[in-house]
Design an enzyme around this catalytic site. Structure first.
Site, PDB file in Angstrom:
ATOM      1  N   THR A  75       2.315  13.559   5.696  1.00 25.09           N
ATOM      2  CA  THR A  75       1.077  13.923   6.409  1.00 25.09           C
ATOM      3  C   THR A  75      -0.157  13.868   5.513  1.00 25.09           C
ATOM      4  OG1 THR A  75       1.514  16.248   5.954  1.00 25.09           O
ATOM      5  CG2 THR A  75       2.328  15.369   8.052  1.00 25.09           C
ATOM      6  N   GLY A  76       0.017  13.525   4.219  1.00 22.92           N
ATOM      7  CA  GLY A  76      -1.131  13.434   3.318  1.00 22.92           C
ATOM      8  C   GLY A  76      -1.879  12.121   3.472  1.00 22.92           C
ATOM      9  N   ASN A 128      -7.167   1.976  -3.340  1.00 25.04           N
ATOM     10  CA  ASN A 128      -6.367   2.937  -4.105  1.00 25.04           C
ATOM     11  C   ASN A 128      -5.290   3.631  -3.278  1.00 25.04           C
ATOM     12  OD1 ASN A 128      -9.141   3.890  -3.287  1.00 25.04           O
ATOM     13  ND2 ASN A 128      -8.152   5.873  -3.524  1.00 25.04           N
ATOM     14  N   CYS A 174      -3.074   4.976  -9.448  1.00 27.44           N
ATOM     15  CA  CYS A 174      -3.831   4.051  -8.592  1.00 27.44           C
ATOM     16  C   CYS A 174      -4.803   3.168  -9.369  1.00 27.44           C
ATOM     17  CB  CYS A 174      -4.571   4.814  -7.492  1.00 27.44           C
ATOM     18  SG  CYS A 174      -5.414   6.311  -8.034  1.00 27.44           S
ATOM     19  N   ARG A 210       6.495   9.225 -14.917  1.00 25.36           N
ATOM     20  CA  ARG A 210       6.022   7.903 -15.348  1.00 25.36           C
ATOM     21  C   ARG A 210       6.253   7.619 -16.822  1.00 25.36           C
ATOM     22  NH1 ARG A 210       0.315   8.535 -12.370  1.00 25.36           N
ATOM     23  NH2 ARG A 210       0.978   8.116 -10.234  1.00 25.36           N
ATOM     24  N   ARG A 226     -15.896   8.916 -11.527  1.00 25.31           N
ATOM     25  CA  ARG A 226     -15.799   8.996 -10.069  1.00 25.31           C
ATOM     26  C   ARG A 226     -17.162   8.624  -9.469  1.00 25.31           C
ATOM     27  NH1 ARG A 226     -10.810   9.974  -7.759  1.00 25.31           N
ATOM     28  NH2 ARG A 226     -10.464  11.860  -8.986  1.00 25.31           N
ATOM     29  N   ARG A 264       4.571  23.873   6.224  1.00 27.48           N
ATOM     30  CA  ARG A 264       3.326  24.043   6.975  1.00 27.48           C
ATOM     31  C   ARG A 264       3.101  22.891   7.978  1.00 27.48           C
ATOM     32  NH1 ARG A 264      -1.537  22.510   5.012  1.00 27.48           N
ATOM     33  NH2 ARG A 264      -0.502  22.029   3.047  1.00 27.48           N
ATOM     34  N   VAL A 290      -2.043   9.492   1.430  1.00 28.13           N
ATOM     35  CA  VAL A 290      -1.210   8.328   1.125  1.00 28.13           C
ATOM     36  C   VAL A 290      -0.098   8.190   2.160  1.00 28.13           C
ATOM     37  CG1 VAL A 290       0.343   7.290  -0.583  1.00 28.13           C
ATOM     38  CG2 VAL A 290      -1.739   8.441  -1.346  1.00 28.13           C
ATOM     39  N   HIS A 304     -10.878   1.681  -5.643  1.00 25.11           N
ATOM     40  CA  HIS A 304     -11.145   1.903  -7.071  1.00 25.11           C
ATOM     41  C   HIS A 304     -11.551   0.578  -7.699  1.00 25.11           C
ATOM     42  CE1 HIS A 304      -9.712   5.865  -6.740  1.00 25.11           C
ATOM     43  NE2 HIS A 304      -8.646   5.844  -7.511  1.00 25.11           N
ATOM     44  N   GLN A 324     -14.159   5.130  -9.602  1.00 23.78           N
ATOM     45  CA  GLN A 324     -13.068   5.587  -8.762  1.00 23.78           C
ATOM     46  C   GLN A 324     -13.567   6.266  -7.489  1.00 23.78           C
ATOM     47  OE1 GLN A 324     -10.625   6.699 -12.738  1.00 23.78           O
ATOM     48  NE2 GLN A 324      -9.739   7.542 -10.865  1.00 23.78           N
TER      49      GLN A 324
END
Lengths: 354, 354
Positions: free
Chosen positions: A13-14, A330, A131, A101, A250, A41, A16, A257, A158
């Protein structure tokens, strides 16, 4: 005919996760069941995916039973806890957080560059790069193959969606507050005053500003985002001694990006040779005709899959250096798309093995 | 007591000229008569300067009679034609266009760096540097004195007012059009559609975008703005072999040019030594405490005189390199302020000679 593998999307649900559902609906279908998972939630909400209405399940160990591939688009600490649980239930985890990573036993895979690394997964976990790294590395890897990369100097531009949907909402709120006041940005302090105290996830107002900060503070004054560009570029390209200096900034862009790249190689370069290498490279679109107003920009790259590359110039003072500008979505190649591509490599492996 | 010298401000009604009148009203007064000059179209308008209402005169040769110092804030071709005319009428010309910057017989002066060069003016003309160069060089020169500069890799974040008042109006118009539409910037093409065809002086929409282009196209795909950074840095610092690669990018900021700087020196550097050099440097303000949210940003630098410098880091892979971020008001130090400072050096010379 073999059964198609089961996919779980954790963090469905985010920002991404939402793009991931769009991608899964439009890409060649290689999945049997798709299971959407999110925090308790969000559980019970529904989302459209491949034309089906799916109900979001709560994140718990049992949710991974029967899952072949589990994608994680969640904060680092959630991935750190739950990716190993998904693996223990039999899934391969493809993780888009920073949790794994730099782990030597977790490959960092960009399918256009090092697809063979998906098989090298002793922990059952494959990591997806940051990203900004992804946007840039897609353009740099073909040049590395041609000329042998030695050094990168990077400055980023960004987008606010890199900080999630709350970043997008914050910028739109600020733009609504400043619209119509034509002296804003021309006098000291007046943007801060107009925007007020609600900075959302950012350390300063984003409207009419650039903020030379992203991530958290590390040794030597570096930000975590800047170190990710260095560490991940080295790992993806298999160049442990690559010199990398990055400044992450930013800007007032929703999605897309961009990176100004100064790349130094082991051999002499030429701009037309670099263009030719990029024209033929997977995942790249070359837009390099400044006289015609063609250069890579976020308003054009948003919603598209490739990295847009242009402004290719051989450095005047160094015949081994190229300067270029790269822009990519991104949320797509920088996140959901690369994760989906890795998962599809795994799906092909499962289908072939059955 | 000697008479104070007479000053002419050519281009008095433009974006820089307007800031110049503000500056002349607030700085220590060294001028006798101040004469405002502009195109015949603007002649007859009035402007406040030093508390007096002055009537703008039309640009013609006779307007320079009796003038000691003539400042030019006009397009290149107007300077190229009129600065020599002002000189022929007895004035010293201080020119803020690009017309004379690369002329070997015209010094390029930044009073904090090479003030002695004002006396070296065989043509009676002194040039003022480009706004992006000035913002950056003020911070780089003290580091050069400390460590010996060898190379600069630069990426800029340039404000729309660098393209004049029409640039500012264009951005505000575009921001008004996009305010309230919360999907803009998230889908391909929708910013272009919302902004429409009126791009003002820019090759693409500035709202919710970054545009990797400023100036005109030159050999090798370089923009004129990028070459200015190279040529002018070399001339101001007296380093004809300095290696410079720059990528110039326009961002959604009204006033305040920023530059991400990667500087390579002849000797090893350390970040704290660099901070100390910058703390003591004229025209610089050090803002370098990311943990406290302190870094240089256009919304803070606008309307102020110094270059704001921060994000100072020693490169991890090169002990001779520093990365930093600089922001300055492109209409003040980047244009009007530096011109005023040069003119004040000339005023002191005239007063001493009388």
């Amino acid at each position: 005919m073999a059964t198609l593998p089961t996919l779980a999307v954790v963090g469905a649900t985010g920002a991404v996760g939402t793009v991931m559902c769009d991608l899964l609906s439009s890409r060649k279908n290689v999945w049997g069941e798709i299971r959407l998972i999110a925090s308790p939630r969000s559980a019970g909400q529904t989302r459209m995916c491949r034309g089906e209405e799916l109900t979001v399940q709560a994140l718990r160990a049992e949710a991974f039973d029967g899952v072949d591939v589990a994608m994680f688009d969640v904060p680092d600490e959630v991935s750190a806890q739950w990716a190993p649980i998904a693996v223990s239930r039999g899934a391969v985890a493809v993780d888009n957080s920073a949790a794994f990573r730099t782990d030597r036993d977790v490959p960092l895979v960009v399918p256009e560059i090092n697809p063979e690394q998906v098989r090298n997964r002793p922990k059952g976990i494959i990591a997806n790069a940051n990203c900004t790294t992804l946007t840039m590395i897609i353009a740099v890897a073909p040049l590395h193959r041609e000329y042998g990369l030695r050094e990168l100097v990077l400055a980023s531009y960004q987008a606010v969606s890199g900080a999630g949907q709350v970043g997008v909402d914050t910028l739109h709120d600020q733009l609504s507050k400043i619209a119509g006041d034509r002296v804003l940005g021309s006098r000291p302090g007046n943007v801060r005053q107009a925007v007020g105290d609600d900075l959302g996830p950012f350390p300063a107002p984003m409207a009419l500003n650039v903020v030379p900060w992203a991530g958290s503070l590390r040794d030597g004054g570096w930000s975590s985002e800047e170190l990710k560009l260095r560490n991940e570029s080295r790992k993806i390209l298999g160049l442990p001694d690559l010199k990398v200096s990055a400044t992450c900034v930013r800007v007032s862009v929703v999605t897309g990006h961009s990176v100004a790249v100064h790349a130094v190689f082991g051999t002499e370069v030429d701009a037309e040779g670099a263009r030719e290498a990029l024209r033929n490279a997977p995942g790249v679109i070359l837009v390099d005709d400044p006289a015609a107003g063609e250069f890579p920009m976020p308003i054009d790259a948003v919603g598209t899959d490739p990295s847009w590359v242009g402004r290719i110039r051989r450095s005047i003072d160094d015949p081994r250096a190229l300067d270029l500008f790269v822009t990519g979505d991104n949320l797509r190649k920088g996140a959901a798309l690369n994760t989906a591509q890795i998962a599809e490599l795994l799906a092909a492996e499962f289908i072939a093995a059955r």
